[in-house]
Scaffold this motif. Structure first.
Motif, short mmCIF file in Angstrom:
data_model
loop_
_atom_site.label_atom_id
_atom_site.label_comp_id
_atom_site.label_asym_id
_atom_site.label_seq_id
_atom_site.Cartn_x
_atom_site.Cartn_y
_atom_site.Cartn_z
N ASP A 1 0.81 -1.22 0.00
CA ASP A 1 0.00 0.00 0.00
C ASP A 1 0.84 1.27 0.00
N LEU A 2 2.15 1.14 -0.07
CA LEU A 2 3.01 2.31 0.05
C LEU A 2 3.30 2.98 -1.29
N GLY A 3 3.06 2.28 -2.36
CA GLY A 3 3.33 2.84 -3.68
C GLY A 3 2.44 4.04 -3.97
N ALA A 4 3.05 5.12 -4.39
CA ALA A 4 2.32 6.35 -4.76
C ALA A 4 1.45 6.87 -3.61
N LEU A 5 1.87 6.60 -2.38
CA LEU A 5 1.07 7.02 -1.23
C LEU A 5 0.98 8.54 -1.13
N ARG A 6 2.09 9.22 -1.38
CA ARG A 6 2.08 10.69 -1.30
C ARG A 6 1.19 11.29 -2.38
N THR A 7 1.19 10.67 -3.56
CA THR A 7 0.33 11.14 -4.64
C THR A 7 -1.13 10.96 -4.28
N LYS A 8 -1.46 9.83 -3.65
CA LYS A 8 -2.83 9.58 -3.24
C LYS A 8 -3.28 10.61 -2.19
N ALA A 9 -2.37 10.92 -1.25
CA ALA A 9 -2.71 11.90 -0.21
C ALA A 9 -2.97 13.26 -0.83
N LYS A 10 -2.16 13.62 -1.81
CA LYS A 10 -2.34 14.91 -2.47
C LYS A 10 -3.66 14.97 -3.22
N LEU B 1 -6.39 13.66 -2.31
CA LEU B 1 -7.49 13.83 -1.35
C LEU B 1 -7.65 15.28 -0.94
N SER B 2 -6.61 16.06 -1.14
CA SER B 2 -6.64 17.46 -0.71
C SER B 2 -7.57 18.29 -1.60
N ARG B 3 -8.15 19.31 -0.98
CA ARG B 3 -9.00 20.25 -1.70
C ARG B 3 -8.91 21.58 -0.97
N PRO B 4 -9.42 22.66 -1.51
CA PRO B 4 -9.35 23.95 -0.82
C PRO B 4 -9.96 23.87 0.58
N GLY B 5 -9.18 24.27 1.57
CA GLY B 5 -9.65 24.22 2.96
C GLY B 5 -9.40 22.90 3.65
N GLU B 6 -8.76 21.95 2.96
CA GLU B 6 -8.50 20.64 3.57
C GLU B 6 -7.32 19.98 2.85
N THR B 7 -6.20 19.82 3.55
CA THR B 7 -5.00 19.26 2.94
C THR B 7 -4.55 18.00 3.69
N PHE B 8 -4.11 17.01 2.91
CA PHE B 8 -3.57 15.76 3.43
C PHE B 8 -2.10 15.68 3.02
N LYS B 9 -1.23 15.36 3.97
CA LYS B 9 0.20 15.28 3.68
C LYS B 9 0.82 14.12 4.45
N VAL B 10 1.54 13.24 3.74
CA VAL B 10 2.25 12.14 4.40
C VAL B 10 3.51 12.73 5.04
N SER B 11 3.54 12.75 6.36
CA SER B 11 4.65 13.39 7.07
C SER B 11 5.81 12.44 7.33
N SER B 12 5.56 11.14 7.40
CA SER B 12 6.66 10.19 7.62
C SER B 12 6.22 8.78 7.28
N ILE B 13 7.20 7.97 6.83
CA ILE B 13 7.02 6.54 6.59
C ILE B 13 8.21 5.84 7.24
N GLN B 14 7.96 5.08 8.28
CA GLN B 14 9.04 4.46 9.06
C GLN B 14 8.89 2.94 9.07
N PHE B 15 9.93 2.26 8.59
CA PHE B 15 9.95 0.80 8.62
C PHE B 15 10.54 0.35 9.96
N THR B 16 9.75 0.38 10.98
CA THR B 16 10.19 -0.06 12.30
C THR B 16 9.23 -1.13 12.81
N PRO B 17 9.70 -2.13 13.54
CA PRO B 17 8.81 -3.15 14.09
C PRO B 17 7.75 -2.54 15.00
N SER B 18 6.59 -3.14 14.99
CA SER B 18 5.51 -2.68 15.85
C SER B 18 5.80 -3.07 17.30
N GLU B 19 5.04 -2.49 18.23
CA GLU B 19 5.22 -2.83 19.64
C GLU B 19 4.94 -4.31 19.89
N GLN B 20 3.94 -4.86 19.20
CA GLN B 20 3.63 -6.28 19.37
C GLN B 20 4.77 -7.16 18.87
#
Length: 237
Positions: free
Chosen positions: A109-118, A120-139
């Motif tokens: 699901d990471l391919g073109a993720l930033r493009t997808k977020a962009k 979704l944006s429209r005047p008065g509402e913006t979506f931005k991918v701020s970080s993508i971290q490949f780290t193990p989960s707490e579980q």
């Protein structure tokens, strides 16, 4: 009846005498340091998305549901969580919200993720991918810690069996196990081994790092009561 009372009284006095003495210092002890390591891998990434939106006629109550619904368009294979929700007014006096959201997404699901977020944006509402971290989960980290402790326990059992094989009359047992994320400092002579240690396994947030090696250390103490003390105590067979 009197004989029973006298016997019970002697037993209580003996028990109190043993309790008042530091018998731990008289134990025959074997101190060992054990360690185990394991790679912790993950197939998902922690994705953070920042949303800035103006409060419109929908009102503040409906914004959260609306944002969560749009985030599912980025990926509907997992659950999105809003981790912060701040309200503020811009220079013109209009009310706005700044939302931080997170989800763990599979690599597919990471391919073109930033493009997808962009998109979704429209005047008065913006979506931005701020970080993508490949780290193990707490579980995943907890599962790795459990596996490491089980490894340590197996090593401890093996060491105990070996010591008792060489010294069958001593009857050694596991007296103490202290876990640590760093090598333990060997205690000074006649000093008690520390009985508490916090294990902190923090995984660094390195981009595109899908594996982290964890190492767990343990200070193991095997102990046995000297035979001449065992014979003196009516409480130990």
């Amino acid at each position: 009846m009197k004989k029973i009372l006298v016997f019970v009284s002697c037993m209580l006095m003996t028990t109190m005498a043993w309790a008042d003495s530091d018998w731990s210092a008289l134990l025959n002890k074997v101190n060992l340091q054990l360690s185990a390591e394991q790679w912790v891998t993950t197939q998902t990434a922690k994705v953070s998305v920042t949303v800035n939106a103006a409060v419109t006629g929908k009102g503040i109550d409906n914004i959260q549901n609306t944002i969560l619904g749009k985030l599912k368009q980025l990926s509907n294979k997992t659950e999105w969580h809003i981790v912060s929700f701040n309200r503020y007014k811009d220079k013109s006096g209009l009310e706005n919200v700044s939302i931080q959201s997170q989800a763990r997404l599979p690599q597919s699901d990471l391919g073109a993720l930033r493009t997808k977020a962009k998109s979704l944006s429209r005047p008065g509402e913006t979506f931005k991918v701020s970080s993508i971290q490949f780290t193990p989960s707490e579980q995943e980290v907890r599962d790795a810690n459990t596996a490491l402790r089980n490894n340590i326990y197996m090593q401890a059992k093996k060491e105990l069996d070996s010591v008792n094989k060489h010294y069958p009359d001593q009857k050694f047992y596991i007296h103490d196990v202290v876990f640590s994320s760093s090598p333990a400092v060997r205690p000074m002579a006649n000093k008690a081994v520390m009985r508490s240690a916090m294990v902190s396994m923090e995984v660094s947030a390195a981009p595109l790092n899908v594996g982290n090696k964890m190492t767990l250390y343990a200070q193991l103490t095997l102990a046995a009561m000297p035979q001449h003390l065992v014979k003196k105590s009516p409480l130990i067979n």
